[in-house]
Design a protein around this motif. Structure first.
Motif, PDB file in Angstrom:
ATOM      1  N   LYS A  32       3.148   6.262  15.944  1.00  0.00           N
ATOM      2  CA  LYS A  32       2.553   5.253  15.064  1.00  0.00           C
ATOM      3  C   LYS A  32       1.048   5.204  15.293  1.00  0.00           C
ATOM      4  CE  LYS A  32       6.646   2.304  14.782  1.00  0.00           C
ATOM      5  NZ  LYS A  32       7.211   0.945  15.041  1.00  0.00           N
ATOM      6  N   PRO A  33       0.243   5.304  14.228  1.00  0.00           N
ATOM      7  CA  PRO A  33      -1.219   5.322  14.412  1.00  0.00           C
ATOM      8  C   PRO A  33      -1.731   3.980  14.943  1.00  0.00           C
ATOM      9  CG  PRO A  33      -0.659   5.168  12.082  1.00  0.00           C
ATOM     10  CD  PRO A  33       0.628   5.413  12.817  1.00  0.00           C
ATOM     11  N   ILE A  34      -2.686   4.059  15.818  1.00  0.00           N
ATOM     12  CA  ILE A  34      -3.322   2.854  16.375  1.00  0.00           C
ATOM     13  C   ILE A  34      -4.393   2.388  15.393  1.00  0.00           C
ATOM     14  CG2 ILE A  34      -4.628   1.918  18.309  1.00  0.00           C
ATOM     15  CD1 ILE A  34      -3.404   4.056  20.062  1.00  0.00           C
ATOM     16  N   PRO A  35      -4.350   1.141  14.943  1.00  0.00           N
ATOM     17  CA  PRO A  35      -5.361   0.677  13.976  1.00  0.00           C
ATOM     18  C   PRO A  35      -6.756   0.652  14.601  1.00  0.00           C
ATOM     19  CG  PRO A  35      -4.025  -1.164  14.744  1.00  0.00           C
ATOM     20  CD  PRO A  35      -3.381   0.085  15.288  1.00  0.00           C
ATOM     21  N   GLU A  36      -7.708   1.182  13.856  1.00  0.00           N
ATOM     22  CA  GLU A  36      -9.100   1.191  14.332  1.00  0.00           C
ATOM     23  C   GLU A  36      -9.728  -0.184  14.123  1.00  0.00           C
ATOM     24  OE1 GLU A  36     -13.354   3.434  13.328  1.00  0.00           O
ATOM     25  OE2 GLU A  36     -11.450   4.220  12.553  1.00  0.00           O
ATOM     26  N   PRO A  37     -10.411  -0.747  15.104  1.00  0.00           N
ATOM     27  CA  PRO A  37     -11.046  -2.067  14.923  1.00  0.00           C
ATOM     28  C   PRO A  37     -12.126  -2.001  13.858  1.00  0.00           C
ATOM     29  CG  PRO A  37     -11.731  -1.054  16.998  1.00  0.00           C
ATOM     30  CD  PRO A  37     -10.634  -0.208  16.456  1.00  0.00           C
ATOM     31  N   PRO A  38     -12.246  -3.016  13.018  1.00  0.00           N
ATOM     32  CA  PRO A  38     -13.281  -2.994  11.964  1.00  0.00           C
ATOM     33  C   PRO A  38     -14.681  -3.063  12.559  1.00  0.00           C
ATOM     34  CG  PRO A  38     -12.209  -5.138  12.055  1.00  0.00           C
ATOM     35  CD  PRO A  38     -11.441  -4.253  12.977  1.00  0.00           C
ATOM     36  N   ARG A  39     -15.616  -2.478  11.849  1.00  0.00           N
ATOM     37  CA  ARG A  39     -16.988  -2.404  12.329  1.00  0.00           C
ATOM     38  C   ARG A  39     -17.902  -3.436  11.678  1.00  0.00           C
ATOM     39  NH1 ARG A  39     -17.934   2.838  14.766  1.00  0.00           N
ATOM     40  NH2 ARG A  39     -16.014   4.060  14.679  1.00  0.00           N
ATOM     41  N   LEU A  40     -17.340  -4.329  10.869  1.00  0.00           N
ATOM     42  CA  LEU A  40     -18.182  -5.291  10.160  1.00  0.00           C
ATOM     43  C   LEU A  40     -18.911  -6.219  11.130  1.00  0.00           C
ATOM     44  CD1 LEU A  40     -19.213  -6.661   7.605  1.00  0.00           C
ATOM     45  CD2 LEU A  40     -17.094  -7.987   7.539  1.00  0.00           C
ATOM     46  N   GLU A  41     -18.175  -6.752  12.109  1.00  0.00           N
ATOM     47  CA  GLU A  41     -18.797  -7.705  13.030  1.00  0.00           C
ATOM     48  C   GLU A  41     -19.922  -7.045  13.820  1.00  0.00           C
ATOM     49  OE1 GLU A  41     -19.566 -11.347  14.435  1.00  0.00           O
ATOM     50  OE2 GLU A  41     -18.028 -10.849  12.941  1.00  0.00           O
TER      51      GLU A  41
END
Length: 337
Positions: A293-302
């Motif tokens: 299962k792919p690990i979700p990448e943390p968003p870079r917006l913050e």
């Protein structure tokens, strides 16, 4: 003939729908005075208000504004605020004043306005208004001798990404989007009527030097610099925490890839044994296995917003210190003479 006329009409409509890029925000002087008065009266509390005007070609004219009452976060109070806004616009329409919403204004403290809340407000306005701006006024920065007033809008490329809620590194590289591409600053042009211009000419003092000129020579900038440095250190800590999230993500991804390789090697060895025994080999991929299962990448917006704030604080510190050195050199020259 009818088909030709219908085609020409559709072509004309399609041509009109092409939006002219926004070049200038033209604000009347009275509107700027209202914004400054509202923000300074409630400083250091942050306030907001509505901008009214007209959208004419590449120019967004801001001809009037009114403040929003300071409210706490409550559903009933938010409903009262919406009713207040509608009632104000109805009253302005009755007295034949421009009541077309073109955006909003808000105060800020030391330029700290790059937040997710500001982006969400922009997106809410964009649903109903094709082009809108946000006027940012900083009372603390204006006390240093410069009018800290700017008009902002979100870039089109950033809005597309925000609608899709996709801020992964791959998507950002595909769109060639960096932290400087979130907000676009629109030039501001102050407009006054000829009557107001004549009145201001009569109010000009006879002496060439005013009190404002003396205020620019104040040497005390320590409180402003201290606050900027404090906020800058806090932003650096926040950025470090965001980087730790990405480091944990990459470590988890490397660990998962090693587990997948070990599992695949084990499955291949098992299939060799099954083939030797004349049995059917097992599939080399197992979607039900959690290691695939792919690990979700943390968003870079913050992290992008924090980087925006860091750049803003650095620019403010650079500007104030440069002006302070000029004042010190001027004072030294006067003292020597």
């Amino acid at each position: 003939m009818a088909n030709t006329m219908a085609r020409s009409f559709l072509q004309a409509v399609a041509t009109e729908e092409v939006a002219t890029p926004l070049r200038v925000v033209q604000i009347e002087g009275l509107v700027i005075l209202k914004i400054i008065k509202h923000c300074k009266e409630f400083s250091p509390a942050l306030v907001t208000g509505q901008l009214l005007g007209l959208d004419v070609g590449s120019v967004l004219e801001v001809t009037n504004c009114f403040p929003f009452p300071i409210q706490e976060e409550d559903e009933e109070i938010e409903a009262d605020g919406a009713n207040y806004q509608l009632e104000m616009m109805r009253c302005l329409r009755e007295v034949n004043v421009d009541n077309n919403t073109v955006g909003w204004y808000q105060s800020t403290m030391l330029g700290c306005f790059q937040t997710v809340e500001l982006i969400e407000t922009f997106m809410n306005y964009q649903e109903n208004i094709r082009r809108c701006v946000c006027i940012i006024y900083d009372p603390s920065r204006s006390n240093q001798g410069a009018l800290a007033l700017k008009a902002l809008k979100l870039s089109d490329s950033f809005m597309d990404l925000y609608r899709n809620n996709n801020f992964t590194g791959e998507k950002l590289r595909e769109k060639n989007l960096s932290w400087v591409d979130i907000f676009e600053e629109i030039p501001i042009k102050v407009s006054n009527s000829a009557l107001i211009g004549a009145f201001m000419t009569e109010l000009e003092p006879d002496t060439p030097v005013t009190q404002g000129d003396y205020d620019r020579l104040q040497l005390s900038t320590n409180p402003f610099l201290e606050r900027n440095m404090e906020f800058l250190i806090e932003c650096m800590d926040d950025l470090s925490m965001e980087q730790q999230k990405f480091q944990f993500y990459y470590r988890s991804q490397s660990r998962q890839q090693a587990q997948q390789q070990a599992w695949l090697q084990k499955r291949r060895d098992e299939n060799k044994a099954r083939k030797a025994a004349g049995e059917e080999p097992l599939p080399e991929e197992d979607p039900a296995n959690p290691i695939f299962k792919p690990i979700p990448e943390p968003p870079r917006l913050e992290s992008f917003l924090i980087t925006n704030r860091i750049a803003n604080y650095c620019n403010q510190i650079n500007g104030v210190t440069g002006q302070s050195f000029n004042r010190l050199y001027l004072t030294k020259a006067l003292h020597d003479n």
